[in-house]
Design a protein around this motif. Structure first.
Motif, PDB file in Angstrom:
ATOM      1  N   GLY A  32       8.860  -5.471  -5.061  1.00 31.96           N
ATOM      2  CA  GLY A  32      10.259  -5.797  -5.334  1.00 31.96           C
ATOM      3  C   GLY A  32      10.917  -4.757  -6.226  1.00 31.96           C
ATOM      4  N   GLY A  33      10.161  -4.244  -7.203  1.00 34.40           N
ATOM      5  CA  GLY A  33      10.693  -3.182  -8.050  1.00 34.40           C
ATOM      6  C   GLY A  33      10.995  -1.924  -7.260  1.00 34.40           C
ATOM      7  N   ALA A  62      14.905   0.119   2.051  1.00 36.05           N
ATOM      8  CA  ALA A  62      15.943  -0.240   1.081  1.00 36.05           C
ATOM      9  C   ALA A  62      16.876   0.943   0.842  1.00 36.05           C
ATOM     10  CB  ALA A  62      15.305  -0.690  -0.232  1.00 36.05           C
ATOM     11  N   ALA A 103       8.998  -0.539   2.557  1.00 37.74           N
ATOM     12  CA  ALA A 103      10.074  -1.379   2.019  1.00 37.74           C
ATOM     13  C   ALA A 103      11.019  -0.554   1.154  1.00 37.74           C
ATOM     14  CB  ALA A 103       9.474  -2.527   1.207  1.00 37.74           C
ATOM     15  N   TYR A 104      10.471   0.355   0.368  1.00 41.36           N
ATOM     16  CA  TYR A 104      11.301   1.249  -0.445  1.00 41.36           C
ATOM     17  C   TYR A 104      12.182   2.128   0.452  1.00 41.36           C
ATOM     18  CZ  TYR A 104      12.206   5.822  -2.535  1.00 41.36           C
ATOM     19  OH  TYR A 104      12.793   7.003  -2.911  1.00 41.36           O
ATOM     20  N   GLY A 111      14.435  -1.161 -11.767  1.00 40.11           N
ATOM     21  CA  GLY A 111      13.446  -1.398 -10.722  1.00 40.11           C
ATOM     22  C   GLY A 111      12.175  -0.599 -10.939  1.00 40.11           C
ATOM     23  N   PRO A 142       3.568  -8.412  -5.209  1.00 39.02           N
ATOM     24  CA  PRO A 142       4.953  -8.712  -4.776  1.00 39.02           C
ATOM     25  C   PRO A 142       5.994  -8.229  -5.774  1.00 39.02           C
ATOM     26  CG  PRO A 142       3.542 -10.624  -4.450  1.00 39.02           C
ATOM     27  CD  PRO A 142       2.755  -9.653  -5.259  1.00 39.02           C
ATOM     28  N   LEU A 143       5.702  -8.367  -7.070  1.00 35.06           N
ATOM     29  CA  LEU A 143       6.664  -7.943  -8.081  1.00 35.06           C
ATOM     30  C   LEU A 143       6.824  -6.424  -8.065  1.00 35.06           C
ATOM     31  CD1 LEU A 143       8.445  -9.293 -10.202  1.00 35.06           C
ATOM     32  CD2 LEU A 143       6.616  -8.908 -11.884  1.00 35.06           C
ATOM     33  N   VAL A 163      11.799  -1.769  -4.140  1.00 33.52           N
ATOM     34  CA  VAL A 163      12.997  -2.043  -3.347  1.00 33.52           C
ATOM     35  C   VAL A 163      14.259  -1.790  -4.177  1.00 33.52           C
ATOM     36  CG1 VAL A 163      14.319  -3.871  -2.215  1.00 33.52           C
ATOM     37  CG2 VAL A 163      11.877  -3.644  -1.759  1.00 33.52           C
ATOM     38  N   LEU A 164      14.251  -2.230  -5.430  1.00 31.43           N
ATOM     39  CA  LEU A 164      15.395  -1.972  -6.303  1.00 31.43           C
ATOM     40  C   LEU A 164      15.583  -0.476  -6.536  1.00 31.43           C
ATOM     41  CD1 LEU A 164      15.122  -4.749  -9.060  1.00 31.43           C
ATOM     42  CD2 LEU A 164      16.802  -4.566  -7.217  1.00 31.43           C
ATOM     43  N   ALA A 216       8.381  -1.898 -11.189  1.00 37.13           N
ATOM     44  CA  ALA A 216       7.358  -1.419 -10.255  1.00 37.13           C
ATOM     45  C   ALA A 216       6.177  -0.782 -10.977  1.00 37.13           C
ATOM     46  CB  ALA A 216       7.977  -0.420  -9.280  1.00 37.13           C
ATOM     47  N   GLY A 243       4.587  -1.400   1.256  1.00 36.62           N
ATOM     48  CA  GLY A 243       5.404  -1.280   0.055  1.00 36.62           C
ATOM     49  C   GLY A 243       6.263  -0.031   0.080  1.00 36.62           C
TER      50      GLY A 243
END
Length: 408
Positions: free
Chosen positions: A328-329, A282, A278-279, A313, A324-325, A331-332, A317, A275
């Motif tokens: 995804g936050g 991004a 991923a941040y 985001g 997953p949510l 990443v935003l 988060a 996670g």
């Protein structure tokens, strides 16, 4: 007839010479040797810092430090950086930002191996003061040189330099993690410092031999004086506060993301690490595309849009009930914060010269200092998810401050 021909032949020459005096020449290719060399400096800066970060646990065991003692030692790194930044701004005004960039990166490369040879918390703190001086000086000098190069290229390429920093950090963290099981901290940091010196020497030759950006006739004297009066000073402070809001979020996410994912969202350790990766990816991707976005949207639109994206985001988060949510936050958040800091520093440099870069960088670094601490105290009082929502508040403030700068 010959006289008229001479007059006609001379007219374009006069017009071209006047144009060359009034505007700086635009480079045929945006990837000039100076830009490549400066990007290499940003990448080395990120690589060296990440190489040190992944070996902090080993150094902590070596000096036998408690969590609080290690925190005080790490604070020395930040103190060294904050104390050095204003001094480096003045050095850039006197000697030029490019020579100071080379010297700062050389100092940082020499300081990186030293923590692995300390055997007490006091010695570690002293070494980290020197480390912080090199790191803080490099960030001010590199960004000042980048501001000048952006003006020379006449393209908003500032995010690409910070993309180099992010890429260097990803490589440093990855290589450091792979070598953790095979090489000691002293060998890893020594090899990292040696690589830093080699790249500093090679890129330094290119950067110092490349022509500087010519002065624009009738332009601002900010580069010579460090500012253009109280109004420019106020604009630099507002942009520095934008950098502070951005760095607050970056520091908080770096220290608390994996803990939030494991403790509050119940992710595994591997998923939590993924996670954060991923941040980071991004943010790197956002900076790689930052120049294109700056051209398409304009900086005055991109900065508020990025801040609001990061705020939304972060709320997702922090409060999401599923893994997953939450990822995804994050990443935003990475995409939203990606270009706020580099564009704020670039605009501060345009308004206040190297001293403007130094002031904005110091404020920004202060945000990275206070972020993890504030989050920690709030987490004890109200829980980590609620504490992380302050990152959304800071990002929203970072979105509004550039609008204030635009009105001024």
């Amino acid at each position: 007839m010959p006289l008229r021909n001479k007059i006609r032949a001379s007219a374009p020459t006069d017009r071209n010479s006047h144009q060359s005096r009034s505007t700086p020449p635009r480079t045929d290719s945006p990837w000039s040797p100076a830009r490549l060399a400066l990007t290499a400096f940003f990448a080395v800066d990120g690589f060296l810092f990440a190489t040190w970060v992944v070996r902090i646990p080993d150094v902590r065991s070596q000096v036998n430090a408690s969590h609080s003692a290690l925190g005080l030692a790490l604070l020395c790194l930040s103190i060294g950086a904050v104390l050095t930044m204003p001094v480096v701004g003045r050095l850039c005004l006197r000697y030029g930002s490019r020579p100071v960039t080379v010297g700062s990166l050389a100092l940082l490369s020499l300081a990186v191996p030293l923590p692995a040879h300390t055997h007490s918390v006091a010695a570690l703190g002293g070494v980290l003061l020197l480390f912080g001086a090199g790191y803080g000086g490099a960030n001010v000098a590199m960004n000042s040189a980048a501001v000048d190069l952006v003006a020379q290229l006449r393209r908003p390429v500032m995010p690409s330099f910070h993309a180099g920093y992010s890429l260097g950090g990803l490589v440093g963290a990855g290589v450091g993690g792979l070598l953790a099981g095979t090489l000691s901290a002293s060998w890893t940091l020594a090899l990292g410092g040696l690589l830093g010196l080699v790249i500093t020497a090679a890129a330094g030759v290119v950067l110092l031999r490349s022509p500087d950006a010519p002065q624009v006739a009738g332009g601002s004297s900010a580069d010579e004086t460090g500012g253009a009066g109280p109004r420019a000073g106020l604009i630099v402070v507002l942009l520095g506060l934008t950098a502070l809001c951005t760095a607050y979020g970056e520091g908080a996410i770096a220290d608390w993301t994996t803990l939030h994912l494991t403790d509050d969202v119940h992710a595994s350790a591997g998923t939590a690490a993924a996670g954060y990766a991923a941040y980071a990816f991004a943010m790197t991707s956002g900076r790689v595309g930052g120049t294109w976005l700056s051209i398409r949207l304009g900086q005055t639109r991109l900065m508020p849009l990025g801040g609001l994206t990061a705020a939304a985001g972060m709320l997702v988060a922090a409060l999401a009930p599923s893994v997953p949510l939450a990822i995804g936050g994050f990443v935003l958040v990475g995409l939203g914060l990606a270009n706020l800091f580099p564009l704020a520093i670039a605009r501060a440099g345009s308004a206040g010269g190297p001293q403007g870069v130094a002031l904005a960088s110091t404020l920004g670094y202060g945000g990275m200092l206070i972020g993890p601490v504030v989050i920690g105290f709030l987490a004890d009082a109200a829980g980590l998810p609620l504490a992380l929502t302050t990152v959304a508040v800071a990002a929203a403030a970072g979105a509004l401050l550039p609008l204030t700068v635009r009105r001024r």
